[in-house]
Enzyme design. Structure first.
Site, PDB file in Angstrom:
ATOM      1  CB  CYS A 144       9.113  23.371   1.992  1.00 26.17           C
ATOM      2  SG  CYS A 144       8.399  25.027   2.014  1.00 26.17           S
ATOM      3  CG  HIS A 152       6.909  22.155  -2.057  1.00 25.00           C
ATOM      4  ND1 HIS A 152       6.581  21.495  -0.898  1.00 25.00           N
ATOM      5  CD2 HIS A 152       6.885  23.463  -1.760  1.00 25.00           C
ATOM      6  CE1 HIS A 152       6.361  22.371   0.063  1.00 25.00           C
ATOM      7  NE2 HIS A 152       6.535  23.576  -0.437  1.00 25.00           N
ATOM      8  CD  GLU A 203       6.303  17.993  -2.005  1.00 28.07           C
ATOM      9  OE1 GLU A 203       7.508  18.059  -2.341  1.00 28.07           O
ATOM     10  OE2 GLU A 203       5.812  18.741  -1.132  1.00 28.07           O
TER      11      GLU A 203
END
Lengths: 247, 202
Positions: free
Chosen positions: B81, B165, B167
């Protein structure tokens, strides 16, 4: 535009997920950690955790519980309830939240939104607006703010909010459908994403909301049976709305 | 096994990266130390928030030089990001910020659709959707993946940057991280200083 999102919402009081009707008559529907994990696994696009008593009882959010929920999630996570300052927000982000949701405190002090956006970026600042008959209410629906909902939505965006979580108090918990009218008016008035909230009873309701908003919040419809999220996603796809493939 | 560090510099949700890696059996370490960033098998530069304060956070800790140095040395580095936006030469955010210059190009405000651009969107080539939450996007000749016309992924030498993202991207994100880790493991196994190639998507 990104795909429409389905967002289960955990309204939390005294460490338990609760759900009422029109913000009243709260009943216990489960453990936030287990429900959060179940929704993450069932294909939720995001999760919202609202500490609904924080404003009413004037205490800080339950950071430890927020952390335990975060440990079990593989999806974005918004936390709100009682956020009054940059310190409150930072504590929640350190606890694993990706975004913070602000409601009453922003109405009282709109510059809070600007400060939070400066610190965290607009993408991490959600303005939660509880609306009834076109007006804004704060303190879990208990207090009229004497502000027009559309005007407040526009001001919140200008001050730095990156997303609007719009809850219709009259539709909340009824399962009679979202207030599509006010949601549409807000979504047309702003250029940030809008999350429709309050009233989901079936797939058609959600599909209607996704016709005007970028995301739909879900609570009562799911909590008794978190697996309902899977079938609901299939039904909404059958209504012609494309959702992400969570496999 | 490989050792993974996550840069801690006051800009971002480091915790969710740690949690996601733990699910893959990797205990990553957060660090503010330049030497640890240079030496690790994989360094991850996460980040949310504004480019100006984030770049200051990197500089105060000497992590800007450390990241540049490790990429020059061919060591695998992943920006997520804002970590991608900081890697280019310039960002328009905060009245202009000089980036790390690991990648050519610049970051500028998104001009189409609702901004911030928040939600799941497909990344091409491929058909998996990942989670995005950003107001700025990079333009770079190192782009290798796109999402709705926006650079989703860029790679040059040993640096890979993703706008989404991983994650926070459920199963798709987990697969991305698994593949990325596999590549780092392979790099380490026959490391003759050869830069890692590929990103983590098939």
């Amino acid at each position: 535009m990104p795909l429409p999102r389905l967002i289960p919402c955990l309204d939390v009081a005294a460490g338990r997920v609760v759900k009422g009707v029109k913000f009243e008559g709260l009943r216990d529907v489960g453990d936030p950690v287990e429900l959060g994990a179940a929704y993450s696994d069932a294909g939720a696009d995001e999760l919202v955790f609202l500490d609904i008593k924080a404003t009413v009882e004037n205490r800080a959010s339950l950071v430890e519980l927020v952390e335990r929920v975060a440990e079990r999630l593989a999806i974005p996570y918004t936390v709100g309830g009682g956020v009054r300052s940059e310190e409150d927000a930072e504590r929640l982000l350190l606890g694993g939240a990706d975004k913070v949701s602000v409601n009453s405190a922003a109405v009282a002090d709109p510059a809070l939104l600007t400060r939070l956006a400066g610190l965290l970026g607009s993408q991490a600042v959600v303005i939660a607006i509880d609306t009834k008959a076109g007006g804004v209410y704060t303190h879990a629906g208990g207090r009229a703010a004497h502000r027009d909902t559309i005007e407040w939505a526009i001001e919140a965006q200008e001050r730095g909010a990156g997303e609007i979580l719009l809850t219709s108090i009259d539709a909340d918990g009824t399962r009679d459908g979202y207030d599509v009218e006010i949601t549409k008016r807000v979504a047309e008035a702003v250029s940030i994403p809008v999350i429709a909230s309050g009233g989901a009873g079936n797939n058609r309701h959600v599909a209607e909301a996704l016709g005007v908003a970028q995301a739909a919040l879900l609570a009562s419809i799911l909590h008794e049976n978190p697996d309902r999220l899977r079938t609901l996603r299939d039904e909404i796809r059958a209504d012609g709305i494309e959702l992400r493939d969570a496999a | 096994m490989i050792d993974v560090v996550v840069c801690e510099y006051g800009a971002g949700n480091v915790r969710s990266v740690i949690v996601a890696l733990r699910r893959l059996g990797i205990e990553a370490k957060t660090t503010e130390e330049g030497d640890e960033v240079i030496g690790a098998d994989l360094a991850i530069l996460p980040g949310v928030g504004a480019a100006g304060s984030a770049m200051r956070g990197l500089k105060e800790r000497g992590l800007d030089e450390a990241l540049i140095k490790r990429v020059e040395g061919g060591r695998p580095t992943l920006g997520i990001c804002l970590g991608l936006q900081l890697a280019v030469e310039h960002s328009d955010e905060d009245e202009g910020v000089t980036g790390l210059g690991i990648l050519p190009g610049r970051a500028s405000l998104i001009r189409e659709g609702r901004v911030p651009r928040i939600g799941w969107a497909r990344v091409e080539p491929g058909d998996e959707a990942f989670y995005f939450a950003h107001s700025y996007a990079v333009e770079t000749s190192a782009a290798v993946g796109y999402s709705e016309g926006i650079v989703a992924e860029a790679a040059l030498g040993s640096f890979v940057g993703v706008q989404f993202h991983p994650e926070k991207s459920g199963n798709a994100g987990r697969r991305f991280l698994e593949r990325h880790i596999d590549r780092v493991v392979a790099w380490k196994a026959d490391s003759n200083g050869v830069p890692v190639s590929g990103t983590g998507r098939p």
